[in-house]
Design a protein around this motif. Structure first.
Motif, short mmCIF file in Angstrom:
data_model
loop_
_atom_site.label_atom_id
_atom_site.label_comp_id
_atom_site.label_asym_id
_atom_site.label_seq_id
_atom_site.Cartn_x
_atom_site.Cartn_y
_atom_site.Cartn_z
N GLN A 343 -4.32 -4.50 0.43
CA GLN A 343 -5.11 -3.46 1.02
C GLN A 343 -6.01 -2.85 0.48
O GLN A 343 -6.42 -1.78 0.90
CB GLN A 343 -3.94 -2.38 1.84
CG GLN A 343 -2.90 -3.22 2.77
CD GLN A 343 -1.84 -2.10 3.34
OE1 GLN A 343 -1.00 -2.67 4.02
NE2 GLN A 343 -1.78 -0.97 2.83
N PRO A 348 -1.01 -0.44 -4.86
CA PRO A 348 -0.38 -0.69 -3.71
C PRO A 348 1.02 -0.08 -3.76
O PRO A 348 1.79 -0.17 -4.61
CB PRO A 348 -0.32 -2.22 -3.55
CG PRO A 348 -1.67 -2.76 -4.66
CD PRO A 348 -1.45 -1.60 -5.76
N GLY A 353 -4.40 2.45 0.53
CA GLY A 353 -5.70 1.58 0.36
C GLY A 353 -6.33 1.63 1.97
O GLY A 353 -6.41 2.94 2.61
#
Length: 475
Positions: A343, A348, A353
């Protein structure tokens, strides 16, 4: 700018002046029109009523006030109003059609339009609610202020009542102001230039995505465009922008990347076809009745199906291009495609994101899909059946303007994703994309963690992805 013929007119904000030779031609035509009217033969909207009332002959006294009344009784619109640049485009297109001589209006009326264009004031024209064969409602608002009817937009954006005016419309001039499709024509004229600029920005974003994921360049080989000059040009341009890739990540990139050339070829053709339709509208006979070869001729030039159809086609092409753009955003969030953190988050898991950026792109595309129903579908009888079909070209131009706005916002989502992908990647930005991504970096701070990305998207739209035509106000 000295105007000697209609073709000299441009949409750029420059002082206008009609040449002495052109004014003399207008006076000659006007003299012929007034001479023809003295015969007393019925001339639609001049010595008769309009629409279903066209069988009613007007007395001399009624004719004296009829042309102003045509504007007065049809100004039934209201806000929201057209943006000033679109309102100006309507006036420019109206002046263009008058300068051909078909309308047979006076040089004085044309000079009044020039004065309006040279001022900082534009008429307050309703964005919605044309609802007729032609554009009589928005045009009544467009030109009512010439004779003290309606409202105007001041330079600071406020709406005020039009100033009283001593200018009087002569025979046939009121109906001439209401005739044809100058509104759709002028607005489409303006929107063509915006769509061209948007297309170039879309190419840059797509090429950035192609480069940052290390896509195989085979689909962009110009040889793949054989038999299609537009496609060949698009493939060539994408390959130039993205640069070579000696070690692609996979044999085939996702389809949304591979078909970029075909998508842009379709969009490019749609833009050019609308441009051609605008040229036909500006050159054709749209006045009714038109003064042709010394006679008054009733025409159907108000039926703007050519413009409406090509506006609709461009909306469909923009919708498809935005669907593909949103798909590329989704793929840019996928580590299997990019080799980057999920993302496009630096961490992450703790960070989401750009996943919500993709969700916004999806919502924008959904709005675009709803705009894709052709505007010309759905005629409804008006005027006691005298007007039993409409082309809705005014509404088609409105739909196109909204589609361009939405497509630019989808583009902002893709640009932000490409920008972050390059920030997380070890890949160098291709030389031909450095200026573009540099302009993004100048207005969007580095993305180190989650934040309200809506502010970044708005900044991109307003400061980096300008699509204003030359000489027009940035929006």
């Amino acid at each position: 700018m000295l105007i000697s013929r209609p073709e000299d007119l441009r949409l750029e904000r420059v002082p206008l002046e009609l040449s002495p030779a052109l004014l003399e031609r207008l006076r000659t035509t006007r003299y012929a029109v007034l001479s023809a009217l003295r015969s007393g033969a019925p001339v639609y909207g001049v010595n008769t009523g309009m629409g279903a009332m066209s069988k009613v002959r007007l007395s001399e006294a009624e004719q004296g006030v009829h042309q102003r009344n045509l504007l007065l009784g049809r100004a039934v619109g209201g806000p929201p109003w057209l943006p000033p640049d679109e309102a100006r485009a309507v006036v420019v297109a109206r002046l263009w059609t008058f300068l051909t001589g078909d309308a047979g209006v006076s040089s004085e009326l044309c000079l009044r339009l020039v004065d309006l264009l040279n001022s900082d004031v534009v008429p307050a024209i309703p964005l919605e609610g044309a609802g007729s064969a032609g554009e009589i409602i928005p045009l009544a608002h467009s030109f009512g202020p010439l004779v003290g009817i309606g409202s105007v937009l001041t330079p600071n954006g406020t709406v005020v009542a039009a100033s009283s005016s001593s200018f009087e419309l002569g025979p046939k001039e009121g109906i001439a102001l209401l005739a044809g499709i100058p509104g759709a024509t002028g607005r489409a004229w303006l929107l063509v230039s915006r769509a061209r600029r948007l297309l170039e920005l879309q190419r840059l974003a797509a090429a950035g995505g192609i480069a940052v994921i290390g896509a195989n360049r085979d689909p962009y080989n110009p040889l793949c465009g054989r038999g299609d000059e537009v496609l060949t040009a698009e493939l060539t341009r994408l390959l130039e922008l993205a640069g070579p890739e000696d070690e692609p990540r996979s044999l085939q990139a996702p389809v949304s990347f591979r078909v970029a050339g075909h998508v842009f070829a379709n969009l490019s053709r749609a833009v050019e076809r609308l441009d051609e339709a605008v040229s036909r509208a500006l050159a054709g006979v749209t006045d009714s009745p038109a003064f042709l070869d010394g006679e008054f001729v009733g025409t159907a030039g108000f039926h703007g199906i050519d413009l409406a159809a090509h506006c609709d086609q461009l909306v469909a092409a923009l919708t498809h291009a935005s669907e593909v753009s949103a798909a590329r955003v989704h793929r840019l969030l996928d580590p299997a495609v990019t080799g980057l953190p999920a993302q496009l988050a630096r961490e992450p898991g703790p960070q989401a994101g750009l996943v919500a950026v993709h969700k916004k792109a999806v919502a924008l595309v959904h709005s675009l899909r709803r705009l894709s129903l052709p505007a010309a579908i759905g005629s409804v009888e008006t005027s006691n059946g005298q007007e039993d079909v409409q082309s809705f070209s005014w509404e088609a131009a409105s739909g196109l303007g909204e589609a361009i706005r939405l497509a630019r916002e989808v583009l902002a989502c893709e640009v932000l994703a490409v920008f972050q992908a390059f920030a997380l990647s070890k890949r160098a930005v291709p030389p031909l994309l450095q200026e573009f991504l540099g302009s993004v970096a100048a207005v969007v701070p580095p993305i180190e963690g989650d934040r309200p990305f809506g502010a970044d998207l708005e900044t991109l739209v307003t400061r980096c992805l300008s699509i204003a035509a030359p000489g027009t106000r940035r929006t």
